[in-house]
Design a protein around this motif. Structure first.
Motif, short mmCIF file in Angstrom:
data_model
loop_
_atom_site.label_atom_id
_atom_site.label_comp_id
_atom_site.label_asym_id
_atom_site.label_seq_id
_atom_site.Cartn_x
_atom_site.Cartn_y
_atom_site.Cartn_z
N ASP A 1 1.08 -1.14 -0.04
CA ASP A 1 -0.18 0.06 -0.03
C ASP A 1 0.81 1.40 -0.03
O ASP A 1 1.95 1.13 0.64
CB ASP A 1 -0.95 -0.17 1.21
N SER A 2 0.39 2.20 -0.68
CA SER A 2 0.91 3.71 -0.56
C SER A 2 2.59 3.70 -1.13
O SER A 2 3.37 4.10 -0.25
CB SER A 2 0.97 4.24 0.78
N SER A 3 2.79 3.01 -1.99
CA SER A 3 4.26 2.84 -2.49
C SER A 3 4.71 3.96 -3.62
O SER A 3 5.77 4.02 -3.93
CB SER A 3 4.10 1.43 -3.48
N PHE A 4 3.65 4.59 -4.16
CA PHE A 4 3.84 5.36 -5.20
C PHE A 4 3.39 6.62 -5.11
O PHE A 4 2.31 6.90 -4.42
CB PHE A 4 3.37 4.75 -6.64
N ASP A 5 4.21 7.81 -5.84
CA ASP A 5 3.70 9.19 -5.87
C ASP A 5 2.65 9.57 -6.82
O ASP A 5 1.86 10.42 -6.74
CB ASP A 5 4.79 10.08 -5.83
N ARG A 6 2.82 8.49 -7.93
CA ARG A 6 1.92 8.89 -8.98
C ARG A 6 1.65 7.49 -9.71
O ARG A 6 2.74 6.72 -10.11
CB ARG A 6 2.58 9.92 -10.17
N VAL A 7 0.37 7.24 -10.25
CA VAL A 7 0.21 6.03 -10.88
C VAL A 7 -0.62 6.52 -12.14
O VAL A 7 -1.41 7.34 -11.90
CB VAL A 7 -0.81 5.02 -10.25
N LEU A 8 -0.17 5.82 -13.39
CA LEU A 8 -0.55 6.37 -14.46
C LEU A 8 -0.94 5.25 -15.48
O LEU A 8 -0.61 4.01 -15.51
CB LEU A 8 0.31 7.37 -15.37
#
Length: 217
Positions: free
Chosen positions: A96-103
């Motif tokens: 959980d909560s591993s990335f600052d942005r997902v696209l």
């Protein structure tokens, strides 16, 4: 022709040329507009990234850029901050909560369970992080017209025994309206901004695609 064969042969060849190539580049550029705050040491995850075609359009700074697809791809990253990994968006192997942005670009139409994929994207992005989505307006009037004068024509010339329309709708198994409803449901407690292209009008039937910029609360 299965999905892997389609992506390995037809997709790259058709998507980078002519009318379709112009549309694809236009949609990639649109996804990078009006992002808001992105930290300089951002960790980015792209899901369903294929050969990493979108990465060259990302201009903001980042510490790492992970491009995932459910199949192995033999692609060369544009810089040493980018790497490729096999992962299915419907069951991402990240905490959980591993990335600052997902696209993602043009992914949701292809999924067996798009709502699960959306929930996984939300799960792995940090609070305050950004989820950027490109959602083609398929089967809208303008989108179908673009397909007819662009990739369908090219596919008929290149692959004599392939039905372009059948091949497309085997891949695009989800309808825009249903995907729109699922996005609204999954991100109902988040800050959701969207814009249709090329027209600002809210009617998806007369547009080519919609861009979502979603800030997780």
């Amino acid at each position: 022709m299965d999905e892997n064969e389609f992506c390995n042969s037809i997709y790259g060849e058709i998507q980078g040329r002519g009318v379709c190539g112009g549309y694809v580049a236009f949609s990639h550029r649109a996804l990078e507009k009006n992002l808001g705050f992105i930290p300089q040491d951002a960790k980015i995850l792209e899901v369903g990234g294929n050969l990493g075609e979108h990465s060259k359009f990302v201009t903001h700074e980042y510490e790492s850029y992970l491009i995932t697809d459910k199949r192995f791809v033999d692609a060369k990253p544009k810089n040493n901050l980018i790497r490729f990994e096999v992962a299915n968006v419907e069951n991402l192997p990240f905490p959980d909560s591993s990335f600052d942005r997902v696209l993602s670009t043009c992914l949701l139409h292809h999924l067996d369970d798009p709502e699960r994929g959306l929930r996984e994207m939300r799960r792995v992005v940090k609070a305050g992080g950004l989820i950027s989505l490109t959602l083609p307006c398929d089967p809208g009037v303008l989108y179908r017209l673009g397909k007819t004068i662009g990739p369908y024509r090219a596919m008929r010339k290149r692959f004599k025994n392939l039905s372009p329309k059948y091949s497309h709708y085997v891949q695009h198994r989800n309808h825009f309206s249903g995907l729109e409803t699922k996005i609204d449901h999954v991100f109902q407690n988040d800050q959701v901004k969207s814009r249709n292209y090329p027209f600002v009008a809210p009617f998806w039937n007369i547009n080519l695609f919609r861009i979502y910029q979603i800030r997780k609360t």
